[in-house]
Design a protein around this motif. Structure first.
Motif, PDB file in Angstrom:
ATOM      1  N   TYR A   1      85.885  31.438  33.459  1.00  0.00           N
ATOM      2  CA  TYR A   1      85.767  31.181  34.889  1.00  0.00           C
ATOM      3  C   TYR A   1      87.042  30.690  35.573  1.00  0.00           C
ATOM      4  O   TYR A   1      87.128  30.755  36.810  1.00  0.00           O
ATOM      5  CB  TYR A   1      84.622  30.197  35.142  1.00  0.00           C
ATOM      6  N   ASP A   2      88.034  30.212  34.823  1.00  0.00           N
ATOM      7  CA  ASP A   2      89.258  29.758  35.478  1.00  0.00           C
ATOM      8  C   ASP A   2      89.955  30.847  36.292  1.00  0.00           C
ATOM      9  O   ASP A   2      90.478  30.559  37.379  1.00  0.00           O
ATOM     10  CB  ASP A   2      90.241  29.185  34.453  1.00  0.00           C
ATOM     11  N   PRO A   3      90.027  32.104  35.816  1.00  0.00           N
ATOM     12  CA  PRO A   3      90.713  33.112  36.633  1.00  0.00           C
ATOM     13  C   PRO A   3      90.118  33.246  38.038  1.00  0.00           C
ATOM     14  O   PRO A   3      90.864  33.360  39.017  1.00  0.00           O
ATOM     15  CB  PRO A   3      90.541  34.394  35.817  1.00  0.00           C
ATOM     16  N   GLY A   4      88.798  33.219  38.136  1.00  0.00           N
ATOM     17  CA  GLY A   4      88.172  33.302  39.450  1.00  0.00           C
ATOM     18  C   GLY A   4      88.427  32.068  40.287  1.00  0.00           C
ATOM     19  O   GLY A   4      88.697  32.159  41.497  1.00  0.00           O
ATOM     20  N   THR A   5      88.361  30.899  39.658  1.00  0.00           N
ATOM     21  CA  THR A   5      88.594  29.649  40.382  1.00  0.00           C
ATOM     22  C   THR A   5      90.018  29.589  40.923  1.00  0.00           C
ATOM     23  O   THR A   5      90.248  29.287  42.095  1.00  0.00           O
ATOM     24  CB  THR A   5      88.337  28.450  39.459  1.00  0.00           C
ATOM     25  N   THR A   6      90.988  29.879  40.075  1.00  0.00           N
ATOM     26  CA  THR A   6      92.379  29.767  40.512  1.00  0.00           C
ATOM     27  C   THR A   6      92.732  30.837  41.541  1.00  0.00           C
ATOM     28  O   THR A   6      93.578  30.602  42.421  1.00  0.00           O
ATOM     29  CB  THR A   6      93.335  29.826  39.313  1.00  0.00           C
ATOM     30  N   ALA A   7      92.090  32.009  41.470  1.00  0.00           N
ATOM     31  CA  ALA A   7      92.325  33.026  42.490  1.00  0.00           C
ATOM     32  C   ALA A   7      91.865  32.531  43.861  1.00  0.00           C
ATOM     33  O   ALA A   7      92.545  32.754  44.878  1.00  0.00           O
ATOM     34  CB  ALA A   7      91.608  34.320  42.120  1.00  0.00           C
ATOM     35  N   ILE A   8      90.720  31.854  43.903  1.00  0.00           N
ATOM     36  CA  ILE A   8      90.231  31.288  45.164  1.00  0.00           C
ATOM     37  C   ILE A   8      91.188  30.220  45.673  1.00  0.00           C
ATOM     38  O   ILE A   8      91.570  30.198  46.850  1.00  0.00           O
ATOM     39  CB  ILE A   8      88.820  30.702  44.974  1.00  0.00           C
ATOM     40  N   LEU A   9      91.594  29.307  44.795  1.00  0.00           N
ATOM     41  CA  LEU A   9      92.494  28.235  45.205  1.00  0.00           C
ATOM     42  C   LEU A   9      93.827  28.794  45.687  1.00  0.00           C
ATOM     43  O   LEU A   9      94.412  28.288  46.652  1.00  0.00           O
ATOM     44  CB  LEU A   9      92.696  27.261  44.046  1.00  0.00           C
ATOM     45  N   ASP A  10      94.309  29.849  45.030  1.00  0.00           N
ATOM     46  CA  ASP A  10      95.545  30.490  45.482  1.00  0.00           C
ATOM     47  C   ASP A  10      95.392  31.059  46.890  1.00  0.00           C
ATOM     48  O   ASP A  10      96.291  30.941  47.729  1.00  0.00           O
ATOM     49  CB  ASP A  10      95.941  31.608  44.517  1.00  0.00           C
ATOM     50  N   ARG A  11      94.249  31.698  47.157  1.00  0.00           N
ATOM     51  CA  ARG A  11      94.028  32.280  48.484  1.00  0.00           C
ATOM     52  C   ARG A  11      93.962  31.203  49.563  1.00  0.00           C
ATOM     53  O   ARG A  11      94.379  31.422  50.700  1.00  0.00           O
ATOM     54  CB  ARG A  11      92.736  33.106  48.502  1.00  0.00           C
ATOM     55  N   LEU A  12      93.437  30.039  49.209  1.00  0.00           N
ATOM     56  CA  LEU A  12      93.349  28.952  50.178  1.00  0.00           C
ATOM     57  C   LEU A  12      94.708  28.339  50.466  1.00  0.00           C
ATOM     58  O   LEU A  12      94.904  27.707  51.497  1.00  0.00           O
ATOM     59  CB  LEU A  12      92.369  27.880  49.675  1.00  0.00           C
ATOM     60  N   GLY A  13      95.655  28.507  49.542  1.00  0.00           N
ATOM     61  CA  GLY A  13      97.018  28.059  49.786  1.00  0.00           C
ATOM     62  C   GLY A  13      97.228  26.581  49.561  1.00  0.00           C
ATOM     63  O   GLY A  13      97.397  25.802  50.511  1.00  0.00           O
ATOM     64  N   VAL A  14      97.223  26.135  48.309  1.00  0.00           N
ATOM     65  CA  VAL A  14      97.435  24.724  47.972  1.00  0.00           C
ATOM     66  C   VAL A  14      98.887  24.351  48.288  1.00  0.00           C
ATOM     67  O   VAL A  14      99.827  24.977  47.793  1.00  0.00           O
ATOM     68  CB  VAL A  14      97.123  24.465  46.486  1.00  0.00           C
ATOM     69  N   GLU A  15      99.059  23.323  49.113  1.00  0.00           N
ATOM     70  CA  GLU A  15     100.392  22.892  49.528  1.00  0.00           C
ATOM     71  C   GLU A  15     100.935  21.834  48.562  1.00  0.00           C
ATOM     72  O   GLU A  15     100.168  21.054  47.982  1.00  0.00           O
ATOM     73  CB  GLU A  15     100.352  22.322  50.943  1.00  0.00           C
ATOM     74  N   PRO A  16     102.287  21.774  48.375  1.00  0.00           N
ATOM     75  CA  PRO A  16     102.881  20.839  47.399  1.00  0.00           C
ATOM     76  C   PRO A  16     102.576  19.369  47.657  1.00  0.00           C
ATOM     77  O   PRO A  16     102.608  18.562  46.729  1.00  0.00           O
ATOM     78  CB  PRO A  16     104.391  21.115  47.532  1.00  0.00           C
ATOM     79  N   SER A  17     102.256  19.015  48.906  1.00  0.00           N
ATOM     80  CA  SER A  17     102.021  17.605  49.232  1.00  0.00           C
ATOM     81  C   SER A  17     100.548  17.232  49.287  1.00  0.00           C
ATOM     82  O   SER A  17     100.206  16.084  49.621  1.00  0.00           O
ATOM     83  CB  SER A  17     102.667  17.274  50.583  1.00  0.00           C
ATOM     84  N   TRP A  18      99.667  18.164  48.937  1.00  0.00           N
ATOM     85  CA  TRP A  18      98.237  17.907  49.082  1.00  0.00           C
ATOM     86  C   TRP A  18      97.728  16.827  48.129  1.00  0.00           C
ATOM     87  O   TRP A  18      98.227  16.686  47.002  1.00  0.00           O
ATOM     88  CB  TRP A  18      97.446  19.188  48.835  1.00  0.00           C
ATOM     89  N   HIS A  19      96.700  16.118  48.607  1.00  0.00           N
ATOM     90  CA  HIS A  19      95.922  15.210  47.773  1.00  0.00           C
ATOM     91  C   HIS A  19      94.634  15.938  47.406  1.00  0.00           C
ATOM     92  O   HIS A  19      93.904  16.392  48.297  1.00  0.00           O
ATOM     93  CB  HIS A  19      95.618  13.914  48.521  1.00  0.00           C
ATOM     94  N   CYS A  20      94.368  16.049  46.109  1.00  0.00           N
ATOM     95  CA  CYS A  20      93.250  16.862  45.614  1.00  0.00           C
ATOM     96  C   CYS A  20      92.289  16.012  44.794  1.00  0.00           C
ATOM     97  O   CYS A  20      92.711  15.107  44.069  1.00  0.00           O
ATOM     98  CB  CYS A  20      93.770  18.009  44.742  1.00  0.00           C
ATOM     99  N   LEU A  21      91.009  16.332  44.894  1.00  0.00           N
ATOM    100  CA  LEU A  21      89.968  15.683  44.099  1.00  0.00           C
ATOM    101  C   LEU A  21      89.294  16.737  43.243  1.00  0.00           C
ATOM    102  O   LEU A  21      88.727  17.700  43.764  1.00  0.00           O
ATOM    103  CB  LEU A  21      88.939  15.009  45.006  1.00  0.00           C
ATOM    104  N   GLU A  22      89.355  16.553  41.925  1.00  0.00           N
ATOM    105  CA  GLU A  22      88.671  17.428  40.971  1.00  0.00           C
ATOM    106  C   GLU A  22      87.465  16.665  40.425  1.00  0.00           C
ATOM    107  O   GLU A  22      87.609  15.660  39.718  1.00  0.00           O
ATOM    108  CB  GLU A  22      89.624  17.827  39.841  1.00  0.00           C
ATOM    109  N   ILE A  23      86.260  17.125  40.775  1.00  0.00           N
ATOM    110  CA  ILE A  23      85.017  16.453  40.387  1.00  0.00           C
ATOM    111  C   ILE A  23      84.456  17.143  39.153  1.00  0.00           C
ATOM    112  O   ILE A  23      84.211  18.341  39.162  1.00  0.00           O
ATOM    113  CB  ILE A  23      83.985  16.505  41.535  1.00  0.00           C
ATOM    114  N   GLY A  24      84.242  16.382  38.076  1.00  0.00           N
ATOM    115  CA  GLY A  24      83.760  16.967  36.835  1.00  0.00           C
ATOM    116  C   GLY A  24      84.870  17.730  36.146  1.00  0.00           C
ATOM    117  O   GLY A  24      84.829  18.954  36.015  1.00  0.00           O
TER     118      GLY A  24
END
Length: 267
Positions: free
Chosen positions: A34-57
């Protein structure tokens, strides 16, 4: 004990307990699928270098690490009720916390991105927790939630899989896991006041590929005896299901992972 706490305890000690010797193998196989699908979505959303991120679970840590690599000027907070497999030393911008999301709270606007996979289906009070998570998002921030929708076991073309998968689903339901919540994810995000809602679906099941077959084989090793002990299956049924998995049958889709994302309005 609250309902949410009881659910966390059930997850920690039930069929998916990290005390089980094969759980790390199961988690890493899930990452491969499932990581390939997850990271493809995150890439499309455009994670910025300064972002604060919360990974739950955070599970075995792969998505937390992926995010840490992309926010060198930001931070990633990885939460899990049992984060033993997540290495806090991976990056200075990564923080690992042993905590239950049902008990957590953060100031409004704390995060630019929130992600959770196979988490909210475990939470009886998921709508309340989702509303709380929306508060934690900064204006314009993104949330990505992924959960598993299980198809009826009786619909499988393979009797051996009907029996053992039915026992597995009964055991999960006994742990208060909602087996159909995932389908409601996009609508739930919209109802929480978010916009730009999107969804993608990834199938899972027998015979789809070698990694998924290995994941199911590990599941039989991990849960087979527990299903027998609970009176949900017999030893012969477990044996027949393991033989079916190892025979590489024609594909039989039994799950869909719904990946849904949305944006918090900027104003």
């Amino acid at each position: 004990m609250s309902t949410d706490t009881a659910t966390a305890d059930g997850y920690a000690t039930g069929l998916l307990s990290k005390d089980l010797p094969t759980e790390i193998d199961r988690l890493r196989l899930l990452e491969k699928v499932y990581d390939p699908g997850t990271t493809a979505i995150l890439d499309r959303l455009g994670v910025e270098p300064s972002w604060h991120c919360l990974e739950i679970g955070a599970g075995a840590g792969s998505i937390a690490y992926w995010l840490a690599d992309r926010v060198p000027d930001g931070r990633v907070l990885a939460l899990d009720i049992d984060p033993r497999y997540v290495e806090a030393e991976y990056a200075p911008q990564l923080t690992v916390s042993a905590s239950d999301i049902a008990d957590e709270d953060f100031p409004d606007g704390s995060f630019h991105l929130i992600h959770a996979r196979a988490v909210f289906m475990h939470l009886p009070d998921r709508e309340r927790i989702l509303r709380r998570a929306v508060r934690w998002l900064a204006p314009g921030g993104r949330i990505v939630l992924e959960d598993v929708h299980f198809l009826p076991a009786a619909d499988s073309p393979y009797p051996a899989w009907q029996q053992i998968n039915g026992a597995w689903l009964a055991a999960l339901a006994a742990q208060n896991i909602d087996l159909s919540w995932a389908r409601r994810l996009p609508a739930a995000l919209a109802a929480a006041g978010l916009d730009e809602v999107g969804v993608s679906v990834t199938p899972g099941g027998l015979g789809l590929d070698a990694v998924q077959d290995e994941l199911l084989r590990i599941r039989m090793v991990q849960s087979g005896q527990s299903l027998v002990d609970a009176g949900l299956a017999t030893g012969e049924q477990v044996k027949a299901a393991r033989a079916l998995v190892e025979s590489h049958p024609a594909p039989d889709v039994s799950t869909y992972v719904y990946s849904a994302w949305a944006r918090k309005p900027a104003t």
